[in-house]
Design a protein around this motif. Structure first.
Motif, PDB file in Angstrom:
ATOM      1  N   LYS A 122       0.828  -1.204   0.000  1.00 17.99           N
ATOM      2  CA  LYS A 122       0.000   0.000   0.000  1.00 17.99           C
ATOM      3  C   LYS A 122       0.864   1.256   0.000  1.00 17.99           C
ATOM      4  CE  LYS A 122      -2.435  -0.796   3.747  1.00 17.99           C
ATOM      5  NZ  LYS A 122      -3.498  -0.770   4.734  1.00 17.99           N
ATOM      6  N   HIS A 123       0.344   2.309  -0.610  1.00 15.06           N
ATOM      7  CA  HIS A 123       1.060   3.586  -0.600  1.00 15.06           C
ATOM      8  C   HIS A 123       0.353   4.628   0.240  1.00 15.06           C
ATOM      9  CE1 HIS A 123      -1.799   4.142  -3.897  1.00 15.06           C
ATOM     10  NE2 HIS A 123      -1.680   5.421  -3.673  1.00 15.06           N
ATOM     11  N   LYS A 124      -0.852   4.326   0.690  1.00 16.39           N
ATOM     12  CA  LYS A 124      -1.517   5.206   1.648  1.00 16.39           C
ATOM     13  C   LYS A 124      -2.317   4.339   2.609  1.00 16.39           C
ATOM     14  CE  LYS A 124      -5.386   6.470  -1.365  1.00 16.39           C
ATOM     15  NZ  LYS A 124      -6.083   7.583  -1.982  1.00 16.39           N
ATOM     16  N   ASN A 125      -2.661   4.948   3.742  1.00 17.40           N
ATOM     17  CA  ASN A 125      -3.321   4.215   4.822  1.00 17.40           C
ATOM     18  C   ASN A 125      -2.473   3.046   5.299  1.00 17.40           C
ATOM     19  OD1 ASN A 125      -5.587   5.946   4.719  1.00 17.40           O
ATOM     20  ND2 ASN A 125      -6.414   4.750   3.025  1.00 17.40           N
ATOM     21  N   GLN A 141      -7.022  16.553   7.472  1.00 16.43           N
ATOM     22  CA  GLN A 141      -7.538  16.046   6.204  1.00 16.43           C
ATOM     23  C   GLN A 141      -6.513  15.061   5.673  1.00 16.43           C
ATOM     24  OE1 GLN A 141      -7.718  19.779   4.174  1.00 16.43           O
ATOM     25  NE2 GLN A 141      -9.733  20.292   4.999  1.00 16.43           N
ATOM     26  N   LEU A 142      -6.982  14.129   4.851  1.00 19.15           N
ATOM     27  CA  LEU A 142      -6.099  13.090   4.328  1.00 19.15           C
ATOM     28  C   LEU A 142      -5.833  13.272   2.841  1.00 19.15           C
ATOM     29  CD1 LEU A 142      -7.735   9.960   6.005  1.00 19.15           C
ATOM     30  CD2 LEU A 142      -5.707  11.212   6.765  1.00 19.15           C
ATOM     31  N   HIS A 143      -4.574  13.092   2.448  1.00 28.82           N
ATOM     32  CA  HIS A 143      -4.175  12.940   1.046  1.00 28.82           C
ATOM     33  C   HIS A 143      -4.777  13.993   0.110  1.00 28.82           C
ATOM     34  CE1 HIS A 143      -2.798   9.152   2.637  1.00 28.82           C
ATOM     35  NE2 HIS A 143      -4.018   8.838   2.974  1.00 28.82           N
ATOM     36  N   VAL A 178      -2.989  16.619   6.575  1.00 28.37           N
ATOM     37  CA  VAL A 178      -2.998  18.061   6.353  1.00 28.37           C
ATOM     38  C   VAL A 178      -3.740  18.711   7.518  1.00 28.37           C
ATOM     39  CG1 VAL A 178      -3.717  19.925   4.806  1.00 28.37           C
ATOM     40  CG2 VAL A 178      -3.002  17.718   3.846  1.00 28.37           C
ATOM     41  N   PHE A 179      -3.087  19.669   8.160  1.00 25.63           N
ATOM     42  CA  PHE A 179      -3.646  20.382   9.306  1.00 25.63           C
ATOM     43  C   PHE A 179      -3.826  21.844   8.920  1.00 25.63           C
ATOM     44  CE2 PHE A 179      -1.354  16.738  10.776  1.00 25.63           C
ATOM     45  CZ  PHE A 179      -2.114  16.222  11.821  1.00 25.63           C
TER      46      PHE A 179
END
Length: 151
Positions: free
Chosen positions: A17-20, A39-41, A52-53
């Protein structure tokens, strides 16, 4: 010589996997428990940061040591198809550097958390990583990285 056939190796590699990823989910969970929302990706930011903040104008990339050629004990150059891997992983590193510099240039602070910070013989205490990240989000104005302990 590879120890598995080409079809098996292809299936193994496509399953990564490349995310999560596990490391990413551990970081997300720890920060969420401390009250941070993210927020994600986000596709509108260079490199699609893992976290992301917007409130803190901060981005976090959670990088696997192999895929991003981190200079730690986890990363080893493959012994087969050497030219292919040097090109592939080298391109990943260059893209990472370009994305981070672009994010900084457009006003974001960036934290890179390396897989070795939470895995392997140099791993740090999970609470240390989470609280260091939380303090960075709230207090630091500079970009930074968290990696495994020095041996």
């Amino acid at each position: 010589m590879d120890i598995v056939d080409k079809t098996t190796r292809s299936a193994m590699m496509s399953g990564i996997k490349h995310k999560n990823t596990r490391t990413e989910i551990i970081i997300r969970s720890g920060l969420h428990k401390l009250g941070f929302r993210y927020q994600l990706h986000r596709k509108d930011l260079p490199g699609k940061p893992d976290l992301v903040f917007p409130k803190h104008h901060a981005l976090i990339f959670v990088n696997g040591c192999f895929w991003h050629a981190h200079g730690c004990h986890i990363f080893k150059w493959p012994s087969t198809r050497v030219e292919f891997w040097r090109e592939k992983i080298g391109a990943n590193k260059m893209r990472d550097e370009r994305n981070i510099q672009t994010c900084i240039a457009i006003g974001w602070k960036v934290l890179v958390i390396w897989e070795c910070a939470l895995k392997g013989k140099t791993r740090r205490n999970l609470n240390e990583v989470i609280h260091t990240t939380a303090n960075w989000l709230v207090y630091d104005s500079q970009s930074a990285e968290i990696k495994g302990r020095e041996l």
